[in-house]
Write an enzyme that holds these catalytic residues in place. Sequence first.
Site, PDB file in Angstrom:
ATOM      1  N   ARG A 199       0.547  14.481  12.525  1.00 24.52           N
ATOM      2  CA  ARG A 199       1.016  14.260  11.158  1.00 24.52           C
ATOM      3  C   ARG A 199       1.388  15.576  10.436  1.00 24.52           C
ATOM      4  O   ARG A 199       0.829  15.927   9.409  1.00 24.52           O
ATOM      5  CB  ARG A 199      -0.008  13.497  10.339  1.00 24.52           C
ATOM      6  CG  ARG A 199      -0.605  12.251  10.978  1.00 24.52           C
ATOM      7  CD  ARG A 199       0.369  11.125  11.222  1.00 24.52           C
ATOM      8  NE  ARG A 199       0.892  10.494  10.040  1.00 24.52           N
ATOM      9  CZ  ARG A 199       0.323   9.474   9.411  1.00 24.52           C
ATOM     10  NH1 ARG A 199      -0.839   9.049   9.828  1.00 24.52           N
ATOM     11  NH2 ARG A 199       0.891   8.933   8.352  1.00 24.52           N
ATOM     12  N   LYS A 203       0.844  -1.211   0.000  1.00 21.34           N
ATOM     13  CA  LYS A 203       0.000   0.000   0.000  1.00 21.34           C
ATOM     14  C   LYS A 203       0.870   1.250   0.000  1.00 21.34           C
ATOM     15  O   LYS A 203       0.663   2.158  -0.804  1.00 21.34           O
ATOM     16  CB  LYS A 203      -0.887   0.002   1.242  1.00 21.34           C
ATOM     17  CG  LYS A 203      -1.540   1.340   1.552  1.00 21.34           C
ATOM     18  CD  LYS A 203      -2.414   1.317   2.776  1.00 21.34           C
ATOM     19  CE  LYS A 203      -1.654   1.485   4.049  1.00 21.34           C
ATOM     20  NZ  LYS A 203      -1.331   2.881   4.418  1.00 21.34           N
ATOM     21  N   ASN A 204       1.863   1.300   0.894  1.00 22.84           N
ATOM     22  CA  ASN A 204       2.617   2.540   1.077  1.00 22.84           C
ATOM     23  C   ASN A 204       3.602   2.826  -0.040  1.00 22.84           C
ATOM     24  O   ASN A 204       4.044   3.949  -0.203  1.00 22.84           O
ATOM     25  CB  ASN A 204       3.314   2.548   2.439  1.00 22.84           C
ATOM     26  CG  ASN A 204       2.300   2.648   3.563  1.00 22.84           C
ATOM     27  OD1 ASN A 204       1.143   2.980   3.331  1.00 22.84           O
ATOM     28  ND2 ASN A 204       2.732   2.338   4.776  1.00 22.84           N
ATOM     29  N   CYS A 254      -4.552  12.536  12.183  1.00 23.80           N
ATOM     30  CA  CYS A 254      -5.407  11.346  12.180  1.00 23.80           C
ATOM     31  C   CYS A 254      -5.313  10.762  13.592  1.00 23.80           C
ATOM     32  O   CYS A 254      -4.712  11.351  14.477  1.00 23.80           O
ATOM     33  CB  CYS A 254      -4.915  10.351  11.127  1.00 23.80           C
ATOM     34  SG  CYS A 254      -3.347   9.608  11.551  1.00 23.80           S
ATOM     35  N   ASP A 286       4.457   0.309  12.040  1.00 20.69           N
ATOM     36  CA  ASP A 286       3.230  -0.260  11.463  1.00 20.69           C
ATOM     37  C   ASP A 286       3.009  -1.701  11.887  1.00 20.69           C
ATOM     38  O   ASP A 286       1.978  -2.283  11.561  1.00 20.69           O
ATOM     39  CB  ASP A 286       3.277  -0.190   9.925  1.00 20.69           C
ATOM     40  CG  ASP A 286       3.220   1.236   9.439  1.00 20.69           C
ATOM     41  OD1 ASP A 286       3.478   1.470   8.251  1.00 20.69           O
ATOM     42  OD2 ASP A 286       2.959   2.123  10.273  1.00 20.69           O
ATOM     43  N   ARG A 336      -8.841  -0.005   4.610  1.00 21.83           N
ATOM     44  CA  ARG A 336      -7.899   0.932   3.979  1.00 21.83           C
ATOM     45  C   ARG A 336      -6.605   0.232   3.602  1.00 21.83           C
ATOM     46  O   ARG A 336      -5.953   0.602   2.638  1.00 21.83           O
ATOM     47  CB  ARG A 336      -7.572   2.079   4.955  1.00 21.83           C
ATOM     48  CG  ARG A 336      -8.703   3.044   5.214  1.00 21.83           C
ATOM     49  CD  ARG A 336      -8.200   4.191   6.062  1.00 21.83           C
ATOM     50  NE  ARG A 336      -6.920   4.640   5.533  1.00 21.83           N
ATOM     51  CZ  ARG A 336      -5.936   5.131   6.295  1.00 21.83           C
ATOM     52  NH1 ARG A 336      -6.091   5.242   7.585  1.00 21.83           N
ATOM     53  NH2 ARG A 336      -4.789   5.525   5.753  1.00 21.83           N
TER      54      ARG A 336
HETATM   55  C1  EPZ Z   1       4.501   6.739   6.213  1.00 21.03           C
HETATM   56  O1  EPZ Z   1       3.793   7.811   6.799  1.00 21.03           O
HETATM   57  C2  EPZ Z   1       3.508   5.602   6.106  1.00 21.03           C
HETATM   58  N1  EPZ Z   1       2.378   6.001   5.260  1.00 21.03           N
HETATM   59  C3  EPZ Z   1       2.998   5.220   7.501  1.00 21.03           C
HETATM   60  O2  EPZ Z   1       2.138   4.080   7.347  1.00 21.03           O
HETATM   61  C4  EPZ Z   1       4.198   4.807   8.357  1.00 21.03           C
HETATM   62  O3  EPZ Z   1       3.756   4.515   9.657  1.00 21.03           O
HETATM   63  C5  EPZ Z   1       5.202   5.962   8.398  1.00 21.03           C
HETATM   64  O4  EPZ Z   1       5.603   6.319   7.056  1.00 21.03           O
HETATM   65  C6  EPZ Z   1       6.458   5.595   9.182  1.00 21.03           C
HETATM   66  O5  EPZ Z   1       7.047   4.472   8.631  1.00 21.03           O
HETATM   67  C7  EPZ Z   1       2.547   6.024   3.918  1.00 21.03           C
HETATM   68  O6  EPZ Z   1       3.606   5.757   3.394  1.00 21.03           O
HETATM   69  C8  EPZ Z   1       1.346   6.408   3.112  1.00 21.03           C
HETATM   70  P1  EPZ Z   1       6.735   9.967   8.457  1.00 21.03           P
HETATM   71  P2  EPZ Z   1       4.478   9.296   6.855  1.00 21.03           P
HETATM   72  O7  EPZ Z   1       6.723  11.234   7.681  1.00 21.03           O
HETATM   73  O8  EPZ Z   1       5.234   9.549   5.622  1.00 21.03           O
HETATM   74  C9  EPZ Z   1       6.842  13.175  11.872  1.00 21.03           C
HETATM   75  C10 EPZ Z   1       0.246   2.743   7.761  1.00 21.03           C
HETATM   76  O9  EPZ Z   1      -0.226   2.244   8.797  1.00 21.03           O
HETATM   77  N2  EPZ Z   1       6.898  14.175  10.787  1.00 21.03           N
HETATM   78  O10 EPZ Z   1       7.926   9.082   8.372  1.00 21.03           O
HETATM   79  O11 EPZ Z   1       3.409  10.268   7.233  1.00 21.03           O
HETATM   80  C11 EPZ Z   1       5.472  12.512  11.941  1.00 21.03           C
HETATM   81  O12 EPZ Z   1       4.569  13.301  12.688  1.00 21.03           O
HETATM   82  C12 EPZ Z   1       0.760   4.176   7.777  1.00 21.03           C
HETATM   83  O13 EPZ Z   1       0.367   2.131   6.669  1.00 21.03           O
HETATM   84  C13 EPZ Z   1       7.082  15.501  11.141  1.00 21.03           C
HETATM   85  O14 EPZ Z   1       7.199  15.839  12.322  1.00 21.03           O
HETATM   86  O15 EPZ Z   1       5.463   9.100   8.091  1.00 21.03           O
HETATM   87  C14 EPZ Z   1       5.778  11.208  12.626  1.00 21.03           C
HETATM   88  O16 EPZ Z   1       5.815  11.418  14.018  1.00 21.03           O
HETATM   89  C15 EPZ Z   1       0.579   4.852   9.113  1.00 21.03           C
HETATM   90  N3  EPZ Z   1       7.121  16.437  10.148  1.00 21.03           N
HETATM   91  C16 EPZ Z   1       7.171  10.867  12.119  1.00 21.03           C
HETATM   92  O17 EPZ Z   1       7.708  12.082  11.574  1.00 21.03           O
HETATM   93  C17 EPZ Z   1       6.984  16.108   8.828  1.00 21.03           C
HETATM   94  O18 EPZ Z   1       7.040  17.014   7.967  1.00 21.03           O
HETATM   95  C18 EPZ Z   1       7.170   9.815  11.021  1.00 21.03           C
HETATM   96  O19 EPZ Z   1       6.406  10.320   9.982  1.00 21.03           O
HETATM   97  C19 EPZ Z   1       6.774  14.748   8.495  1.00 21.03           C
HETATM   98  C20 EPZ Z   1       6.743  13.791   9.486  1.00 21.03           C
END
Ligand code: EPZ
Length: 450
Positions: free
Chosen positions: A147, A48-49, A142, A334, A426
């Site tokens: 996020r 998915k991701n 969410c 995840d 989802r």
């Molecule tokens: C991706 O989300 C995945 N989603 C998530 O999968 C996964 O949990 C996550 O990466 C971590 O591996 C998709 O790929 C669609 P991050 P993403 O940016 O890109 C903080 C699932 O269950 N952050 O690595 O949103 C954020 O708040 C989903 O399949 C900032 O602070 O994850 C979080 O605490 C859930 N500022 C941490 O980084 C930013 O600009 C990790 O977020 C961006 C992120």
Amino acid sequence: MDLEDKTINTSTQMKQVEANVVNSTAQPALEIIGGKNLTGEVKISGAKNSALAIMAGTLLCDDDCRLSNMPNLVDINMMGQVLTSLGVKIKKSGSVWEFNPRDLKAVKAPYELVSQLRASFFVIGPILTRLGVAHVPLPGGCSIGSRPVELHVRGLQAMGAHVVIEHGVVNASLQGRNQRLQGAKIFLDYPSVGATETIMMAATLAEGETIIENAAKEPEIVDLADFCNSMGAKIVGAGTDTIIIQGVNRLGTTDHDIIPDRIEAATFLAAGAITHSEIIVTSINPEHLISAIAKFEEIGCKVQKEDEFTLRTLPGQLKGSDIETLPYPGFPTDMQAQFMALLTVSEGNSVVTETVFENRLRHVAELQRMGANIKVKGNCAVIAGVPFLTGAPVMATDLRASAALVLAGLAARGTTIVQGLHHLDRGYQDLEAKFQSLGADIKRLPNYQG
Ligand code: EPZ
């Protein structure tokens, strides 16, 4: 109208109100009769991701491109709607999707879709780098966290984008004579998956070289880089913490196979472990599961490599262990909820520390309803293993929590009803059918009235 008529009408009205309330609470649910051993083989779907990011990446292409091994999920279909709203023509044939983004004109992603699917924010980089302007609503938070997207925005600003966030929309544009993003050296405060993907995609058509330091290293980043390179991009270092992108003038047609979903694969391995069953999980890349496999083996479930695409669970007596979620290649956030379900029936104490998201322990309350012994303090959960869980009606709070509750239901004594399936659908394709094929007693109730 005399009193009697009124009474009749009132009772009729009450019946109608009750019917509405009952109907309005009638939701699909999964009914699971626990305690069954599983056996057999399950084929894992595309990731998915990876598919979500690569779908955004199709906007970079000015020709047709084709993606295969696409999973059939609510999120994927919603991303398809976002792309269609931007003028992309899409043809689907099973797990093969064809995209024709030649008529990409719209620079504004629709709020009603972006607010439901965070990943649709990933279109901002491709739209901006191709068209010089992009208006994408902030995705909002969410259930697992706020996020934020400031790392995405700062990366685009470093490449010369002028960004104004107002009325909940990120408005990005190229100023003055610069009609292309400019290569830049960008250090990410946190190895954010999404921010790495946004900047990497934007850099493919930028002027000059972009270096992303402290980049995310997830397999989905590598798959996205492979996809972009197959269209003619020049990306090296994906999968390491330094990614270098040389901008090119255009990206052409390609045919790309989405990698297998490592989280779905690990979820099924956990199902084998929690039900003490030997099951085979196929169409996967075991290299993407090293940290999860190490933890399965540590708690007593051996995972045997059958061939380069297949793993088999060899379950044993489960004993507690500690997990801390970390960016890849650390233990994946995840898989945290699913692994916690396992730890609730593993002997001894375990500590689960969630370091990636600030609110990803909401499945604890539902597992406690099934008899789990868990205490939460901040982002840590201390689990004392119990001999068995008992079935109960439970409510999924997010995508991976719903998977954890299904796992708990498979192991529990008695019947578990998992509600909140809109979360599950989802991210898991045909989950109950896959578990039924392994011998689980699980079925979808279309209109459960809790
Ligand atoms: C991706 O989300 C995945 N989603 C998530 O999968 C996964 O949990 C996550 O990466 C971590 O591996 C998709 O790929 C669609 P991050 P993403 O940016 O890109 C903080 C699932 O269950 N952050 O690595 O949103 C954020 O708040 C989903 O399949 C900032 O602070 O994850 C979080 O605490 C859930 N500022 C941490 O980084 C930013 O600009 C990790 O977020 C961006 C992120």
